[in-house]
Design a protein around this motif. Sequence first.
Motif, PDB file in Angstrom:
ATOM      1  N   UNK A 477     -35.273   0.469  11.474  1.00  0.00           N
ATOM      2  CA  UNK A 477     -34.704   0.223  10.150  1.00  0.00           C
ATOM      3  C   UNK A 477     -33.469   1.090   9.940  1.00  0.00           C
ATOM      4  N   UNK A 478     -32.640   0.672   8.998  1.00  0.00           N
ATOM      5  CA  UNK A 478     -31.423   1.422   8.698  1.00  0.00           C
ATOM      6  C   UNK A 478     -31.001   1.102   7.269  1.00  0.00           C
ATOM      7  N   UNK A 479     -30.154   1.933   6.735  1.00  0.00           N
ATOM      8  CA  UNK A 479     -29.609   1.697   5.396  1.00  0.00           C
ATOM      9  C   UNK A 479     -28.105   1.522   5.528  1.00  0.00           C
ATOM     10  N   UNK A 480     -27.654   0.275   5.492  1.00  0.00           N
ATOM     11  CA  UNK A 480     -26.235  -0.022   5.706  1.00  0.00           C
ATOM     12  C   UNK A 480     -25.370   0.420   4.544  1.00  0.00           C
ATOM     13  N   UNK A 481     -25.990   0.772   3.432  1.00  0.00           N
ATOM     14  CA  UNK A 481     -25.194   1.138   2.259  1.00  0.00           C
ATOM     15  C   UNK A 481     -24.732   2.593   2.292  1.00  0.00           C
ATOM     16  N   UNK A 482     -25.288   3.382   3.214  1.00  0.00           N
ATOM     17  CA  UNK A 482     -24.911   4.805   3.279  1.00  0.00           C
ATOM     18  C   UNK A 482     -23.451   4.920   3.699  1.00  0.00           C
ATOM     19  N   UNK A 483     -22.664   5.589   2.895  1.00  0.00           N
ATOM     20  CA  UNK A 483     -21.236   5.744   3.197  1.00  0.00           C
ATOM     21  C   UNK A 483     -21.053   6.836   4.245  1.00  0.00           C
ATOM     22  N   UNK A 484     -20.143   6.570   5.181  1.00  0.00           N
ATOM     23  CA  UNK A 484     -19.843   7.561   6.212  1.00  0.00           C
ATOM     24  C   UNK A 484     -19.081   8.727   5.597  1.00  0.00           C
ATOM     25  N   UNK A 485     -19.449   9.955   5.985  1.00  0.00           N
ATOM     26  CA  UNK A 485     -18.708  11.135   5.548  1.00  0.00           C
ATOM     27  C   UNK A 485     -18.062  11.779   6.762  1.00  0.00           C
ATOM     28  N   UNK A 486     -16.796  12.081   6.658  1.00  0.00           N
ATOM     29  CA  UNK A 486     -16.074  12.619   7.804  1.00  0.00           C
ATOM     30  C   UNK A 486     -14.783  13.260   7.317  1.00  0.00           C
ATOM     31  N   UNK A 487     -14.224  14.074   8.180  1.00  0.00           N
ATOM     32  CA  UNK A 487     -12.926  14.666   7.897  1.00  0.00           C
ATOM     33  C   UNK A 487     -11.852  13.710   8.378  1.00  0.00           C
ATOM     34  N   UNK A 488     -10.942  13.325   7.498  1.00  0.00           N
ATOM     35  CA  UNK A 488      -9.940  12.319   7.844  1.00  0.00           C
ATOM     36  C   UNK A 488      -8.953  12.851   8.877  1.00  0.00           C
ATOM     37  N   UNK A 489      -8.534  11.957   9.756  1.00  0.00           N
ATOM     38  CA  UNK A 489      -7.550  12.296  10.773  1.00  0.00           C
ATOM     39  C   UNK A 489      -6.198  12.530  10.103  1.00  0.00           C
ATOM     40  N   UNK A 490      -5.542  13.655  10.407  1.00  0.00           N
ATOM     41  CA  UNK A 490      -4.251  13.919   9.758  1.00  0.00           C
ATOM     42  C   UNK A 490      -3.170  12.929  10.169  1.00  0.00           C
ATOM     43  N   UNK A 491      -2.202  12.703   9.264  1.00  0.00           N
ATOM     44  CA  UNK A 491      -1.086  11.800   9.538  1.00  0.00           C
ATOM     45  C   UNK A 491       0.161  12.342   8.858  1.00  0.00           C
ATOM     46  N   UNK A 492       1.315  11.947   9.338  1.00  0.00           N
ATOM     47  CA  UNK A 492       2.582  12.423   8.775  1.00  0.00           C
ATOM     48  C   UNK A 492       2.910  11.760   7.448  1.00  0.00           C
ATOM     49  N   UNK A 493       2.162  10.730   7.060  1.00  0.00           N
ATOM     50  CA  UNK A 493       2.363  10.080   5.761  1.00  0.00           C
ATOM     51  C   UNK A 493       1.024   9.572   5.253  1.00  0.00           C
ATOM     52  N   UNK A 494       0.973   9.178   4.010  1.00  0.00           N
ATOM     53  CA  UNK A 494      -0.278   8.755   3.397  1.00  0.00           C
ATOM     54  C   UNK A 494      -0.639   7.339   3.832  1.00  0.00           C
ATOM     55  N   UNK A 495      -1.547   7.234   4.783  1.00  0.00           N
ATOM     56  CA  UNK A 495      -1.941   5.931   5.317  1.00  0.00           C
ATOM     57  C   UNK A 495      -2.958   5.212   4.426  1.00  0.00           C
ATOM     58  N   UNK A 496      -3.445   5.873   3.417  1.00  0.00           N
ATOM     59  CA  UNK A 496      -4.414   5.205   2.540  1.00  0.00           C
ATOM     60  C   UNK A 496      -3.746   4.193   1.620  1.00  0.00           C
ATOM     61  N   UNK A 497      -2.411   4.234   1.526  1.00  0.00           N
ATOM     62  CA  UNK A 497      -1.677   3.286   0.680  1.00  0.00           C
ATOM     63  C   UNK A 497      -1.399   2.022   1.482  1.00  0.00           C
ATOM     64  N   UNK A 498      -2.018   0.919   1.071  1.00  0.00           N
ATOM     65  CA  UNK A 498      -1.802  -0.348   1.774  1.00  0.00           C
ATOM     66  C   UNK A 498      -0.374  -0.830   1.533  1.00  0.00           C
ATOM     67  N   UNK A 499       0.321  -1.259   2.593  1.00  0.00           N
ATOM     68  CA  UNK A 499       1.699  -1.742   2.425  1.00  0.00           C
ATOM     69  C   UNK A 499       1.757  -2.937   1.467  1.00  0.00           C
ATOM     70  N   UNK A 500       2.884  -3.121   0.803  1.00  0.00           N
ATOM     71  CA  UNK A 500       3.009  -4.257  -0.131  1.00  0.00           C
ATOM     72  C   UNK A 500       3.223  -5.568   0.628  1.00  0.00           C
ATOM     73  N   UNK A 501       3.056  -6.672  -0.064  1.00  0.00           N
ATOM     74  CA  UNK A 501       3.419  -7.980   0.486  1.00  0.00           C
ATOM     75  C   UNK A 501       4.930  -8.075   0.612  1.00  0.00           C
ATOM     76  N   UNK A 502       5.399  -8.846   1.562  1.00  0.00           N
ATOM     77  CA  UNK A 502       6.785  -9.233   1.621  1.00  0.00           C
ATOM     78  C   UNK A 502       7.024 -10.416   0.702  1.00  0.00           C
ATOM     79  N   UNK A 503       8.217 -11.014   0.753  1.00  0.00           N
ATOM     80  CA  UNK A 503       8.494 -12.203  -0.069  1.00  0.00           C
ATOM     81  C   UNK A 503       7.498 -13.328   0.260  1.00  0.00           C
TER      82      UNK A 503
END
Length: 947
Positions: A477-503
């Motif tokens: 058995x398992x609980x798929x709802x458990x959120x993963x906890x981890x230290x985020x991999x560093x990046x030179x810019x904020x990758x959590x911001x999804x890019x916008x749509x183009x035209x």
Amino acid sequence: MKQIKSLFLNLFVLIAISACKQNQTKETTPEFKVDFEKFTLDNGLQVILHVDRSDPVAAVALTAHVGSAREKEGRTGFAHLFEHLLFLESENLGKGGLDQMSARIGGSGANGSTNRDRTNYFQTVPKDALEKMIWAEADKLGFFINTVTEPVLAKEKQVVKNEKRQRVDNQPYGHNFAVINSNLYPEGHPYSWEVIGSLEDLQNATLEDVKEFFRRWYVPNNVTLTIAGDIDVEQTKAWVKKYFDEIPRGEAIPKLEKQPVTLKSSKRLFYEDNFARAPRLTMTWPGVPEYDKDSYALSVLTNYLSNGKKAPLNKVLINDEKLTDNVSFYQYNSELAGQLMLTVTAFNQTDLNAVASAIKDGLKDFELNGISEEDLNRIKAGQETDFYRGLSSVLGKGFQLAQYEIFTGDPGFINQDVKNILAVTPEDVMRVYNTYIKDKNFVATSFVPKGQKNLVLDNSQLATIKEEKIIEGAEETFDASIAATYEKTPSSFDRSIEPPYGPSPELNIPTVWKKDLDSGIKVYGIENNEVPLVQFEIQIAGGLLLENKNKVGVSNLLAELMTKGTKNKTTEELENAIESIGASIYSYATEENIIISGTTLSKHFDKTLELVTEILLEPRWDETEFELLKQSTISSIQRSKANPNSIASDEFSKLLYGNNNILAYNNNGTEASVNSIDIMDLKDYYNKNLSPQLANFHIVGAISEADVVNALSKIDANWQPKDITIPELALPLYPEKSTVYFYDVPGAKQSVIRFGYPALKATHKDYYPASVMNYRLGGGSFASQLTQELREGKGYTYGIRSRFNGTANKGEFVISSGVRSNVTYESAALVKEILENYGKNYNEKDLEVTKGFTIKSTARAFETLSAKLDMLSSISNYGLSDDYAKQREAIVKNMTVEDVKALIESYIKPNQMIYLIVGDAETQLDKLEALGFGKPVLLNESKENLE
């Protein structure tokens, strides 16, 4: 893999590389090129870009040079497991990963495949979402592995094991490949185990094992990124560098040396298959790796020996000895080695020793006569057409470029590939036969039905196969709802911001032309010059609807017989005429139509239509071919009786429509009905029911309206109209109450479910809105509640879907899946609960996701020739306007939550539903009474069979 087998992509590659410019008349075609630009990032990522502006879409494919061959013994199935894992979550995409984003941006459905040597991830999106896709693919490669936790791994193990049960353990002949490969390749050879892995290895995989595998192989210097479509090259380069550049290079990847195999002696193995209903013999010889100099001649050899009436093996096994209705011979080539596989599924109760003897005779025929220049050119002509078909989508072009890059180091290898194909001579074909087949050792497997060991090849040994036992509560058995906890991999810019749509791209609706011919034929066409190819179909209304239920199967046999020769051409002469111009022509029957369809190079369209005209207007009525078709059909019916999916489909139709409705019957017929049919029944159906007044002609490709109409002139002038009425069938009503039906397949490793009831015709005003309503229930793949709950939440299934399936004559709502046998009741109860709560819980977020996908996906709705052909079929069959896509777009934009809830109230009926389960009654039947619909009805015993 998620939804497609890796074999599909292998076959695609075989098609895509098989270009040739030579045929019997020595016509030449200007060289067709797929232009590309290739560059390499500092971290080793190979990037290939291809521009194709025919549609406002872009295809993105990430291909890792890792398949099952890079695994360790005892830890098999990891490459395939990662094909699944990489869709689930990454650090910046979040839970739901690429699947969730795909639903929002109108993607074609994020997907992937794994084979022995590579794993790829791909989808086609509207071009305004290209930056989003590049961002997402980079997140999967560089910012993923921290999100894999023990619960995530436990759940996905269950999904992969369900896939193995569905594709292997619960299928006729499902274990054949495993037996062959474990005996063809020596222990320790990377091809000696299966791509999907073993249930035991998957269960034993630890989290650290999985992470180690990823860090070793999923690195930029082992990956190729391909982007094809309506793209701005410089902007695309900038995005690729932005999102991929800082992902660190991995350790150096060693090149695997070729590992061809030889057999010291032939091996013969057998297995009594619980799901087989006919004996199957497979003979496998060691072959050559992909792109080996001999692979080109071997491709011609296997084609010539087994395809068509003239094929030496077919002449003996099918025509003379009447042992089977099909001989399959092909190469299965991979990076390190290859194999030649000859498969014959014989007729019921056929001794496989007789099959082996007939194969020997067929090969002797080839030894004596070889292959002629004419036949060689005929085969090459077909390869040319298949080549263009493989390039009809941007994704197809992307696959091809990545394949060449990974396995030859040059996407432009296509030009050398073509030269290699054109260089094949009759002498080469005989040489490779002598080198790889004649008097060479092989692995022979005899798979026979339970209790028919007497049919196996002499001197065969029992094959070793691990069968899973059905044990209640065996899975962790398992609980798929458990959120993963981890230290985020560093990046030179904020990758959590999804890019916008183009035209936003404009919906590109193809221009449709229409013409009513004097005979009554209605012609619908779209001219499209992207590739020099034409696809077409003649659709003649009738099919099963015009049959007598005491002789079901007439229209199917008639359709099959129509391509078995014409008045002036034998079967072999007709096949040669079609193949010599690189065309393909098929004829088949459905519940509502008889259809003649084809594909041809545009330069050969006139010649192809001349042959179609003969097929339609001048049937041969060959008694010998008719008897062969009857035997073939009966064999197919017998085999389907052991296939749980076929059983579920047939039984559901019977329950839905009842004994008095012709739609309750499979249009193949039954053994009894097919045995009762004679050739006069076919002639009677042909003379009474085939009329131009019931015919629609659909055509798409590089050809003008004038040329099409001119080519149809002979059919128009000579096909005599008849006064025919398609009967109006009384459609069934919703069941008054739900009932559970069970069909027992002892030992089934999965339970196949079909839940549903009669529903809307495709012509009903609510049909399309109801389909939109169903998106978040079960029509939206990973965006649907059924998939999220049963696959992602519980690990009960590999896949589940719901759909409204309607035509002009009928409609039904169906939920279909294969679930782990020991959670049959739990799965059914969860489906019932989801249905009951769907309307109560439907909200603005559900509607937003539905609208996002439905509206944005229209940008890729008509990309391929096949999609355009489907568009014409919808227009002609359902009375839709040419711009119905725009009208549907407006419907979706204007839908409200209240509108959707009203549709749910009207068309989702969990308590008036047929609940059909095909599975192991001994372990699963009794528990289903807890659904609350009374004692389940066991169909094998209590229901009168329609036969």
